[in-house]
Write a protein that holds these residues in place. Structure first.
Motif, PDB file in Angstrom:
ATOM      1  N   ASP A 206      33.672  33.755  40.934  1.00 37.82           N
ATOM      2  CA  ASP A 206      34.648  34.321  39.996  1.00 37.82           C
ATOM      3  C   ASP A 206      34.561  33.695  38.604  1.00 37.82           C
ATOM      4  OD1 ASP A 206      35.896  36.169  41.792  1.00 37.82           O
ATOM      5  OD2 ASP A 206      36.812  34.457  42.806  1.00 37.82           O
ATOM      6  N   GLU A 207      33.534  32.886  38.369  1.00 36.03           N
ATOM      7  CA  GLU A 207      33.346  32.336  37.026  1.00 36.03           C
ATOM      8  C   GLU A 207      32.960  33.452  36.057  1.00 36.03           C
ATOM      9  OE1 GLU A 207      33.882  29.211  35.941  1.00 36.03           O
ATOM     10  OE2 GLU A 207      34.746  28.939  37.958  1.00 36.03           O
ATOM     11  N   PRO A 208      33.416  33.355  34.803  1.00 37.38           N
ATOM     12  CA  PRO A 208      33.127  34.428  33.834  1.00 37.38           C
ATOM     13  C   PRO A 208      31.642  34.467  33.437  1.00 37.38           C
ATOM     14  CG  PRO A 208      34.256  32.606  32.761  1.00 37.38           C
ATOM     15  CD  PRO A 208      34.285  32.311  34.226  1.00 37.38           C
ATOM     16  N   VAL A 209      31.174  35.677  33.153  1.00 39.13           N
ATOM     17  CA  VAL A 209      29.784  35.909  32.747  1.00 39.13           C
ATOM     18  C   VAL A 209      29.784  36.486  31.335  1.00 39.13           C
ATOM     19  CG1 VAL A 209      27.676  37.224  33.195  1.00 39.13           C
ATOM     20  CG2 VAL A 209      28.978  36.266  35.101  1.00 39.13           C
ATOM     21  N   SER A 210      29.008  35.862  30.463  1.00 38.06           N
ATOM     22  CA  SER A 210      28.925  36.351  29.084  1.00 38.06           C
ATOM     23  C   SER A 210      27.612  37.058  28.788  1.00 38.06           C
ATOM     24  CB  SER A 210      29.084  35.182  28.105  1.00 38.06           C
ATOM     25  OG  SER A 210      28.061  34.201  28.326  1.00 38.06           O
TER      26      SER A 210
ATOM     27  N   GLY B 146      26.797  24.899  31.509  1.00 37.09           N
ATOM     28  CA  GLY B 146      27.951  25.783  31.713  1.00 37.09           C
ATOM     29  C   GLY B 146      27.574  27.171  32.146  1.00 37.09           C
ATOM     30  N   GLY B 147      26.381  27.339  32.722  1.00 35.37           N
ATOM     31  CA  GLY B 147      25.936  28.655  33.159  1.00 35.37           C
ATOM     32  C   GLY B 147      26.740  29.191  34.330  1.00 35.37           C
ATOM     33  N   ALA B 148      26.609  30.487  34.576  1.00 27.55           N
ATOM     34  CA  ALA B 148      27.434  31.162  35.581  1.00 27.55           C
ATOM     35  C   ALA B 148      26.732  31.303  36.921  1.00 27.55           C
ATOM     36  CB  ALA B 148      27.846  32.548  35.085  1.00 27.55           C
ATOM     37  N   ALA B 149      25.396  31.522  36.960  1.00 26.69           N
ATOM     38  CA  ALA B 149      24.692  31.733  38.217  1.00 26.69           C
ATOM     39  C   ALA B 149      23.196  31.723  37.972  1.00 26.69           C
ATOM     40  CB  ALA B 149      25.108  33.060  38.863  1.00 26.69           C
TER      41      ALA B 149
END
Length: 510
Positions: free
Chosen positions: A27-31, A75-78
């Motif tokens: 559920d971490e945000p993706v930019s 701080g990456g998302a995946a």
């Protein structure tokens, strides 16, 4: 801003991408989504980015572990790799870092394009789903099973059509009972590991029961819960088309049944051969012994729409009865080959009482039951008795809004008279002891009953003292041998007073 979980719900990603490890970070945000040609590049990207490794990754390659640590530090998302499996140590590392590690069996180019399009314009996914839904549910009338099957394929998720009780008519979902069927609005119900989406489907302006299209989204599919309702709405129009077509058939059948019942109830003698043929075509048995029933419903209820539910409730209690839409409710009867014993009639009444409780909860119904009578003439008689009992049952909450004709006592006697030419003479005879008595007792009794047994209101209407009214009512009870606290006796006397006090009757008081 979207999340990794939401990307997993994209049609191109769903089924093609697996979560290998690091589910805690879905559920971490993706930019953004950034590709890497291979692990040799090993650049971590920026905050909120999903790093996609295009070249195949061999299990146990230490560079993948290094990439995971660098992505987390940035701080990456995946991280998504073109590998269906990786080493156990790498999986444990991803879990410890709470960084989603995703695996795809083939190339990642299509996944990259789909993700970037979605991030650039999130409404594209919604628009594509709406377009696909309109193509799936074209203008043809589809059976409920076809609608549900197409919806399931479109969403790649379990789907079902529920009836007004929340029971599946077509398809299947894990928790259909979670839908609040009495609230006819779109619903979103949280489930363990997912969400249940429900959309009502009914005819415009219909007062009848509603149907529900539901979709069960679990796991990564739950990420599309914000766009799936539009597909449910489009599918609901297909259900509405089927309901309209089905409703026309129901109304045609209802008109035929109601006309046939009317012809039977108007009979003066034996039915003609044509009428017997119509009854046989309808599956109605005129021979044998019949027990009539009358189910009254609130004015304005869509009886055609609710007939199937009434039949279902009766059969659920073991009652196989003919049920016909008739006025504000339903008229019906159960048929026995031989004269039923008293015990069998009592057992039938018990099951009908249980059915009425269920119908009263759902539609506010009340029910009356007649006596057993043989043949066609007996059918007419028992149905009339049931109608009498139902009229009184509507005012009997203490009896569960249910009455058998044998329970009606004096009220039933008067109701029997009301169907004959002897009603007026019977009413006169009932009130005859009040004639030639001082005090205008018939008028006093009528005013007292009109005032719902209020001494004060009766005194005001008649312009006399309260004590005078009390004394007159006590004399009425003595002369007629009745107890006006008993509702059946009040009803009988009230109807009699109304009959004899009509101006055209010429009844002269004392």
């Amino acid at each position: 801003m979207t999340s990794v979980r939401r990307l997993l719900g994209l049609p191109e990603w769903s089924g093609a991408v697996r979560v290998l490890a690091g589910e805690a970070g879905l559920d971490e945000p993706v930019s953004a989504v950034r590709p890497l040609p291979d692990l040799a590049a090993c650049t971590p990207g920026g905050a909120g980015e999903v790093v996609m490794v295009a070249a195949p990754v061999e299990p146990g390659d230490w560079r993948l572990d290094a990439l995971l640590r660098r992505v987390v530090d940035a701080g990456g998302a995946a991280v998504l790799v073109a590998a269906p499996e990786v080493a156990d140590g790498t999986l444990r590392l991803a879990d410890r870092l709470r960084l989603p590690l995703l695996g795809a069996p083939g190339g990642v180019l299509d996944l990259l394009v789909a993700a970037r399009l979605f991030l650039a314009e999130p409404e594209i996914d919604r628009a594509r789903l709406v377009l696909a839904a309109h193509r799936a549910f074209d203008e043809r009338t589809l059976a409920p099973e076809d609608v549900v099957a197409r919806l399931g394929r479109l969403l790649e998720a379990p789907a079902a059509l529920l009836d007004e009780r929340g029971q599946p008519l077509a398809g299947q979902v894990g928790e259909p009972g979670a839908v609040r069927v009495q609230e006819v609005v779109p619903q979103r119900v949280p489930l363990a590991g997912g969400v249940l989406l429900a959309h009502p489907a009914l005819l415009p302006g219909a007062a009848g029961p509603s149907f529900w299209l539901v979709a069960e989204l679990r796991g990564t599919a739950a990420a599309r819960a914000d766009v799936v309702p539009v597909a449910l709405s489009v599918a609901a129009t297909a259900v509405q088309r089927w309901l309209l077509s089905h409703r026309l058939e129901l109304e045609r059948d209802a008109r035929s049944r109601t006309a046939l019942l009317g012809d039977l109830l108007r009979l003066d003698g034996e039915p003609s051969a044509q009428l017997r043929r119509r009854a046989a075509d309808a599956g109605w048995q005129l021979a044998g012994w019949h027990v009539g029933l009358r189910i009254g419903a609130p004015a304005g209820l869509d009886t055609v729409a609710w007939t199937a539910q009434v039949v279902r409730v009766l059969r659920g209690e073991g009652v196989d009865a003919v049920v016909v839409e008739h006025g504000d409710g339903w008229t019906g009867w159960a048929t026995f080959a031989q004269e039923p014993t008293a015990a069998r009639v009592r057992a039938l009444a018990d099951t009908l009482r249980a059915a009425n409780r269920a119908l009263h909860r759902s539609v506010g119904a009340h029910m009356g039951v007649g006596r057993p009578h043989p043949g066609t003439s007996g059918l007419i008689s028992t149905v009339a008795e049931a109608a009498d009992a139902a009229r009184l049952a509507a005012t009997r909450p203490e009896a569960g809004f249910f009455l058998q004709v044998d329970q009606l006592g004096m009220a039933q006697l008067l109701l029997e008279w009301a169907r004959t030419d002897t009603f007026e003479p019977a009413a006169r005879a009932l009130l005859a002891p009040l004639r030639d008595q001082p005090g205008d007792l018939v008028r006093t009794l009528s005013a007292y009953l009109d005032a719902e047994s209020s001494i004060a209101e009766t005194a005001a209407v008649l312009g006399v003292h309260r004590n005078t009214v009390t004394a007159r009512i006590q004399r009425v009870e003595r002369l007629l041998g009745v107890d006006l606290r008993h509702r059946d006796e009040r009803l009988a006397l009230h109807l009699a007073c109304r009959t004899v006090s009509r101006p055209q009757e010429g009844f002269s008081g004392p």
